[in-house]
Every structure is written in structure tokens, then in C-alpha cells.
Design a protein around this motif. Structure first.
Motif, PDB file in Angstrom:
ATOM      1  N   GLN A  73       0.838  -1.197   0.000  1.00 60.45           N
ATOM      2  CA  GLN A  73       0.000   0.000   0.000  1.00 60.45           C
ATOM      3  C   GLN A  73       0.876   1.251   0.000  1.00 60.45           C
ATOM      4  OE1 GLN A  73      -3.539  -0.585   2.908  1.00 60.45           O
ATOM      5  NE2 GLN A  73      -1.841  -1.778   3.763  1.00 60.45           N
ATOM      6  N   GLU A  82      -8.266   6.742   5.422  1.00 58.21           N
ATOM      7  CA  GLU A  82      -7.644   5.580   4.792  1.00 58.21           C
ATOM      8  C   GLU A  82      -6.449   5.070   5.590  1.00 58.21           C
ATOM      9  OE1 GLU A  82      -8.619   6.580   0.090  1.00 58.21           O
ATOM     10  OE2 GLU A  82      -6.897   7.513   1.087  1.00 58.21           O
ATOM     11  N   VAL A  84      -6.222   4.886   8.851  1.00 57.75           N
ATOM     12  CA  VAL A  84      -6.588   4.274  10.137  1.00 57.75           C
ATOM     13  C   VAL A  84      -6.201   2.804  10.185  1.00 57.75           C
ATOM     14  CG1 VAL A  84      -8.510   3.594  11.624  1.00 57.75           C
ATOM     15  CG2 VAL A  84      -8.410   5.923  10.696  1.00 57.75           C
ATOM     16  N   LYS A  85      -6.558   2.051   9.153  1.00 53.81           N
ATOM     17  CA  LYS A  85      -6.303   0.607   9.163  1.00 53.81           C
ATOM     18  C   LYS A  85      -4.813   0.272   9.114  1.00 53.81           C
ATOM     19  CE  LYS A  85      -7.892  -3.757   7.193  1.00 53.81           C
ATOM     20  NZ  LYS A  85      -8.792  -4.404   6.199  1.00 53.81           N
ATOM     21  N   PRO A  86      -4.021   0.833   8.171  1.00 52.75           N
ATOM     22  CA  PRO A  86      -2.591   0.501   8.188  1.00 52.75           C
ATOM     23  C   PRO A  86      -1.884   0.964   9.455  1.00 52.75           C
ATOM     24  CG  PRO A  86      -3.073   2.162   6.496  1.00 52.75           C
ATOM     25  CD  PRO A  86      -4.385   1.624   6.971  1.00 52.75           C
ATOM     26  N   ARG A  87      -2.322   2.081  10.041  1.00 48.91           N
ATOM     27  CA  ARG A  87      -1.672   2.545  11.273  1.00 48.91           C
ATOM     28  C   ARG A  87      -1.858   1.578  12.431  1.00 48.91           C
ATOM     29  NH1 ARG A  87      -3.163   8.997  11.179  1.00 48.91           N
ATOM     30  NH2 ARG A  87      -1.326   9.687   9.989  1.00 48.91           N
ATOM     31  N   GLN A  88      -2.903   0.760  12.389  1.00 45.48           N
ATOM     32  CA  GLN A  88      -3.107  -0.227  13.437  1.00 45.48           C
ATOM     33  C   GLN A  88      -2.041  -1.320  13.406  1.00 45.48           C
ATOM     34  OE1 GLN A  88      -7.185  -1.655  13.520  1.00 45.48           O
ATOM     35  NE2 GLN A  88      -7.981   0.404  13.223  1.00 45.48           N
ATOM     36  N   GLN A  89      -1.285  -1.371  12.308  1.00 39.51           N
ATOM     37  CA  GLN A  89      -0.191  -2.334  12.199  1.00 39.51           C
ATOM     38  C   GLN A  89       1.130  -1.762  12.714  1.00 39.51           C
ATOM     39  OE1 GLN A  89      -0.717  -5.484  11.351  1.00 39.51           O
ATOM     40  NE2 GLN A  89      -2.881  -4.953  11.123  1.00 39.51           N
ATOM     41  N   HIS A 116      -9.783   1.301  18.793  1.00 44.87           N
ATOM     42  CA  HIS A 116      -9.698   0.697  17.463  1.00 44.87           C
ATOM     43  C   HIS A 116     -10.344  -0.674  17.340  1.00 44.87           C
ATOM     44  CE1 HIS A 116      -7.074   3.924  16.192  1.00 44.87           C
ATOM     45  NE2 HIS A 116      -6.260   3.685  17.190  1.00 44.87           N
ATOM     46  N   THR A 117     -10.884  -1.227  18.408  1.00 40.63           N
ATOM     47  CA  THR A 117     -11.517  -2.542  18.326  1.00 40.63           C
ATOM     48  C   THR A 117     -12.846  -2.527  19.073  1.00 40.63           C
ATOM     49  OG1 THR A 117     -10.698  -3.580  20.379  1.00 40.63           O
ATOM     50  CG2 THR A 117      -9.181  -3.516  18.495  1.00 40.63           C
TER      51      THR A 117
END
Length: 264
Positions: A73, A82, A84-89, A116-117
Motif C-alpha cells: 500500500q 484511509e 486508520v487501518k494501516p496505522r493499526q499495524q 480501534h476494536t
């Protein structure tokens, strides 16, 4: 927690990244591939772009030109939603820990889970216990940050950084302010996270003792450029004068001359 297989594919790529603030160029055509599951240590004098580089990796800053990739990505083109999801990694261990003073340890560690969950509270508490045990602090859930030592605060902050089970942890001067024994605990934790969980670690530090212990790879930034990038043995034995001055803690001769001349 068990050993996790590590991929040899780059997990992060910076391609010809440039960043300037006004007339000050901080990153000047920086290209890097970061290998998954390894510990990459980024060294260099203050003000050479190390922390700015970390912020680009996690999407807190966008390059003036160039590309930033996480897995497959391109994150530098993503908007805040957009990202938000990759930052959770990503987990991020800030230099001073950045714990919430008004929350106890458990609430600090569980904060990302609540944000986040949809994990139930009981499961959040179980995860908190698990990650505190991983950093050697089991049983301190009800303590407040003010009751913790500097080393304990760093380890609680690290527990919070890994509670979402990220693929990458970014460390900004993780041993700053710690005595050598507490610093070595942080070093051992960084090594353990890589070995046990396959976490990719990117560590910005001035601490050469720490760097020598944890690094699979050493990179030096100087005036916005990558001036050295190698495995530790070759990095530490390079003939490059800039690298050797930094590794050995030797001031620049021109700076020393200015100081000496000032007393004449």
C-alpha cells in the motif's frame, strides 16, 4: 506467545523521499527498504531527519516528493481515514513514553483496544495482562504512572505499543533518560519482540551501546542523506570519517577549533 516465522520481503519502502520545512531540507532523496522481522537502527546527529523519517513511515508526515509504501500500500497518498487501518499495524514508543497521567496502567495499555476494536472489556483486560507479562511487569495494572520508575514507564508504553499486535514498532530514542541497566532491559525487550513475535523494529537512537546490541542493520543519516547503510560489523568498521566520528563520539575538528579559539 510463540516464535513467529519471518518473511524476507521488505515490509516498508521509501522511494526518493524529500521533505523540507521552509528553507530547511530535512530528507533529501532518501530511499530505503526495511526488511520484515529485523531490527533497523537509524543513527545520526540531532536535526538530521531521524524522527521525521519515522513520522513519514507511519503517515504522520507526507513527503514533498517521493513515495512511502507499507506492504503493498502506498500510504503517502492516503487520507486520514484511509490511514486508520494501516496505522493499526504500527506501534510507536515515544521518547518520554507519553502515558496518560490520569489513567492507571491497565487503562493506558487498553486505550488502543478501546479506540480501534470492539473487544469486550474482559478480553481487553486479558490482553493487558498478557502484554504486561511480556514486558516483565505483570501485576501492576492498578498503579498510576506517577508511581512508576522511568524504566517501568517505558515498558508500560511498550506494552501499549504492542497491544494491538502490530507488525512494526517504531522506537524514538527508547533508552533516553534510563541508566545502563534499565536501558539494557529495553534492549532485551526489543530483541525478544523480534524473535518471539516476528515484529519489525525501527529504532532511532544516539545510544551506541544499545545500537550495537540490537541492530541487524545500521543506517546513518547526515544532512538529510543516507551516508551509511550496512550490517553492524561493516558499519562500525567503515573508513567513512563522518560515521567514525559518530560511532566514537568525537567532535568535529572545526567545531573544536572554534571552542578553543574562543578562549584565546
Amino acid at each position: 506467545m510463540t516464535d513467529t516465522p519471518v518473511s524476507n520481503e521488505p515490509i516498508i519502502r521509501l522511494v526518493d523521499v524529500c521533505k523540507a520545512f521552509g528553507h530547511l531540507t530535512v530528507l533529501d532523496h532518501v530511499s530505503l527498504d526495511i526488511q520484515a522481522g529485523k531490527t533497523t537502527v537509524i543513527l545520526g546527529p540531532s536535526g538530521t531527519g531521524k524522527s521525521v523519517l519515522l513520522k513519514h513511515i507511519v503517515g504522520l508526515l507526507k513527503p514533498d516528493s517521493g513515495e512511502v509504501w507499507f506492504e503493498n500500500q502506498r500510504i503517502d497518498q492516503m487520507n486520514s481515514m484511509e490511514l486508520v487501518k494501516p496505522r493499526q499495524q504500527f506501534g510507536f514508543l515515544f521518547q518520554m513514553g507519553a502515558l496518560f497521567d490520569s489513567m492507571n496502567v491497565q487503562d493506558n495499555v487498553c486505550f488502543p483496544l478501546g479506540e480501534h476494536t470492539s473487544m469486550p472489556k474482559a478480553q481487553q483486560r486479558e490482553r493487558c495482562t498478557q502484554v504486561l507479562k511480556a514486558v516483565g511487569l505483570e501485576g501492576i495494572e492498578n498503579k498510576m504512572p506517577v508511581d512508576l520508575s522511568g524504566g517501568q514507564k517505558k515498558r508500560v508504553a511498550l506494552a501499549r505499543a504492542i497491544v494491538l499486535q502490530p507488525k512494526v514498532v517504531l522506537y524514538d530514542e527508547p533508552t533516553t533518560g534510563l541508566d545502563p541497566i534499565r536501558s539494557d532491559l529495553i534492549n532485551e525487550l526489543i530483541l525478544s519482540l523480534g524473535k518471539r513475535l516476528g515484529i519489525t523494529s525501527i529504532v532511532v537512537t544516539h545510544d551506541m551501546t544499545s545500537a550495537k546490541k540490537i541492530a541487524d542493520r545500521m543506517i546513518m543519516l547526515y544532512d538529510g542523506h543516507v551516508v551509511a547503510d550496512d550490517v553492524p560489523d561493516r558499519f562500525l568498521n567503515t573508513s567513512d570519517k563522518i560515521v567514525q566520528r559518530f560511532v566514537n563520539g568525537q567532535a568535529d575538528e572545526e567545531d573544536l577549533k572554534l571552542i578553543r579559539d574562543g578562549f584565546e
